[in-house]
Design an enzyme around this catalytic site. Structure first.
Site, PDB file in Angstrom:
ATOM      1  N   ASP A  49      -8.993 -26.941 -19.453  1.00  0.00           N
ATOM      2  CA  ASP A  49      -8.923 -27.012 -20.907  1.00  0.00           C
ATOM      3  C   ASP A  49      -7.508 -26.758 -21.406  1.00  0.00           C
ATOM      4  OD1 ASP A  49     -10.384 -26.799 -23.672  1.00  0.00           O
ATOM      5  OD2 ASP A  49      -9.113 -25.012 -23.558  1.00  0.00           O
ATOM      6  N   TYR A  54      -0.813 -26.161 -27.958  1.00  0.00           N
ATOM      7  CA  TYR A  54      -0.296 -25.176 -27.018  1.00  0.00           C
ATOM      8  C   TYR A  54       1.141 -25.542 -26.660  1.00  0.00           C
ATOM      9  CZ  TYR A  54      -5.191 -23.772 -26.315  1.00  0.00           C
ATOM     10  OH  TYR A  54      -6.487 -23.342 -26.500  1.00  0.00           O
ATOM     11  N   SER A 151     -14.596 -26.177 -32.137  1.00  0.00           N
ATOM     12  CA  SER A 151     -14.181 -24.833 -31.712  1.00  0.00           C
ATOM     13  C   SER A 151     -14.207 -23.888 -32.900  1.00  0.00           C
ATOM     14  CB  SER A 151     -12.775 -24.887 -31.106  1.00  0.00           C
ATOM     15  OG  SER A 151     -12.335 -23.586 -30.720  1.00  0.00           O
ATOM     16  N   GLN A 177     -16.590 -24.329 -28.880  1.00  0.00           N
ATOM     17  CA  GLN A 177     -15.728 -23.455 -28.081  1.00  0.00           C
ATOM     18  C   GLN A 177     -15.331 -22.242 -28.919  1.00  0.00           C
ATOM     19  OE1 GLN A 177     -11.391 -23.548 -25.920  1.00  0.00           O
ATOM     20  NE2 GLN A 177     -12.692 -25.330 -25.565  1.00  0.00           N
ATOM     21  N   LEU A 208     -12.254 -12.278 -21.233  1.00  0.00           N
ATOM     22  CA  LEU A 208     -11.703 -11.000 -20.786  1.00  0.00           C
ATOM     23  C   LEU A 208     -10.877 -10.328 -21.882  1.00  0.00           C
ATOM     24  CD1 LEU A 208     -10.630 -11.946 -17.136  1.00  0.00           C
ATOM     25  CD2 LEU A 208     -12.792 -10.975 -17.945  1.00  0.00           C
ATOM     26  N   ARG A 228       0.764  -9.023 -20.950  1.00  0.00           N
ATOM     27  CA  ARG A 228       0.764  -9.801 -22.193  1.00  0.00           C
ATOM     28  C   ARG A 228       1.041  -8.924 -23.396  1.00  0.00           C
ATOM     29  NH1 ARG A 228      -4.073 -13.866 -23.073  1.00  0.00           N
ATOM     30  NH2 ARG A 228      -2.886 -14.862 -21.407  1.00  0.00           N
TER      31      ARG A 228
END
Length: 324
Positions: A49, A54, A151, A177, A208, A228
């Site tokens: 995906d 992005y 989504s 989504q 997660l 992150r």
């Protein structure tokens, strides 16, 4: 690996899919993308995906490059449209103009002839839903996309789309989504029920919680370097999780996982996959080892007493609402 159908469609996707949000898209990350996708194939993952937004298209280019060595029929590829891709007034949203132009641009960046599942990245209240759905129907008839999805659409928006589909005999949406993890469960209220009744499966992202449910962040401890949360360019909503009460619950969940000889990530993914309305859970990975660990979750079946214990832990932060 195990596979599930997406809604009422005939297409099967791996229960664990590989996403590319905040993961791939720069020259330095291409080697990581190539290695992770190789491991994904070796692990039985067939679903990949991305989205045009992005890294402003670079995410699609990186994923397309990494998938090029593999037979096109061996994987299911999805991308999305909605967010701005330029400064012009028509460079965003779900108008016919923007969708058609961006679908062609995505196909070029990905280097493929068709997109398996094309998602509307968000709902566009500036464009009639019928215009959007007719455009997706046209793209399906042209063979540029095989299936369409949405989504983060609400239950009422999904119901509206279903009514328009039935009225005009359009190709149906097959997937929503949404975000879904132990902390963000809004789809349990109405979205799952409405989606089931309309034949729509859930392909969920952030199972997660952007790494919170791996146990790497500890209450009262400094944020790990190279994580992150330490990167101001990509940490985003993750900072809202970094509260001691939330992280203390994460530690309790980690203890549950250890009692089952699981990692916290495996427990968290198995929890998401417990719901049969979920077709696939999208993970992010910058290292092949993360994929090797996470795919083991498909073999885990959580018993009722474990699920009850998890609910008792999460009840301690029932009023927590991440900022997003």
């Amino acid at each position: 690996m195990k596979y599930r159908r997406v809604g009422n469609s005939g297409i099967n996707v791996s229960e664990i899919g590989l996403g590319s949000w905040l993961t791939y898209g720069t020259a330095s990350e291409q080697a990581a993308a190539d290695a992770c996708i190789q491991q994904a194939f070796e692990s039985g993952i067939n679903f990949f995906d991305t989205a045009n937004a992005y890294n402003n298209g670079a995410g699609e280019e990186a994923l397309g490059s990494a998938l090029r060595p593999y037979n096109r029929s061996s994987y299911v590829l999805s991308t999305k449209v909605f967010f701005p891709m330029g400064e012009g007034p028509n460079d965003r949203g779900l108008s016919r103009k923007h969708i058609i132009e961006q679908c062609d641009a995505s196909l070029k960046r990905l280097g493929v002839d068709y997109i398996d599942i094309y998602f509307c990245h968000r709902y566009d209240d500036q464009t009639p839903t019928e215009e959007t759905l007719r455009t997706l129907d046209d793209l399906t008839r042209q063979g540029k996309i095989l299936y369409a999805g949405v989504s983060e659409w609400s239950s009422s928006q999904i119901s509206e789309a279903a009514r328009i589909r039935d009225r005009h005999n359009l190709y149906p949406l097959i997937s929503n989504q949404p975000i879904y993890n132990m902390f963000e469960r809004y789809i349990e209220n109405e979205v799952l029920e409405v989606s089931h009744s309309e034949g729509i499966g859930q392909i969920v992202f952030s199972p997660l919680a952007q790494g919170i449910l791996t146990g790497k962040y500890k209450p009262g401890k400094n944020i790990p370097q190279n994580s992150r949360a330490a990167n101001n360019h990509v940490n985003g909503v993750i900072n809202s999780y970094l509260r001691d009460d939330v992280l203390s619950c994460v530690q309790e969940l980690d203890n549950v996982a250890k009692e089952l000889n699981l990692s916290l990530a495996q427990l968290s993914l198995a929890w998401v996959l417990r719901h049969k309305g979920v077709s696939s859970a999208l993970i992010g990975a910058s290292r092949p080892e993360q994929i090797i660990e996470n795919v083991k979750a498909v073999e885990v079946e959580l018993k009722s007493d474990v699920l009850e214990e998890i609910e008792n832990i999460l009840a301690k932060i029932k009023d927590f609402a991440p900022l997003r």
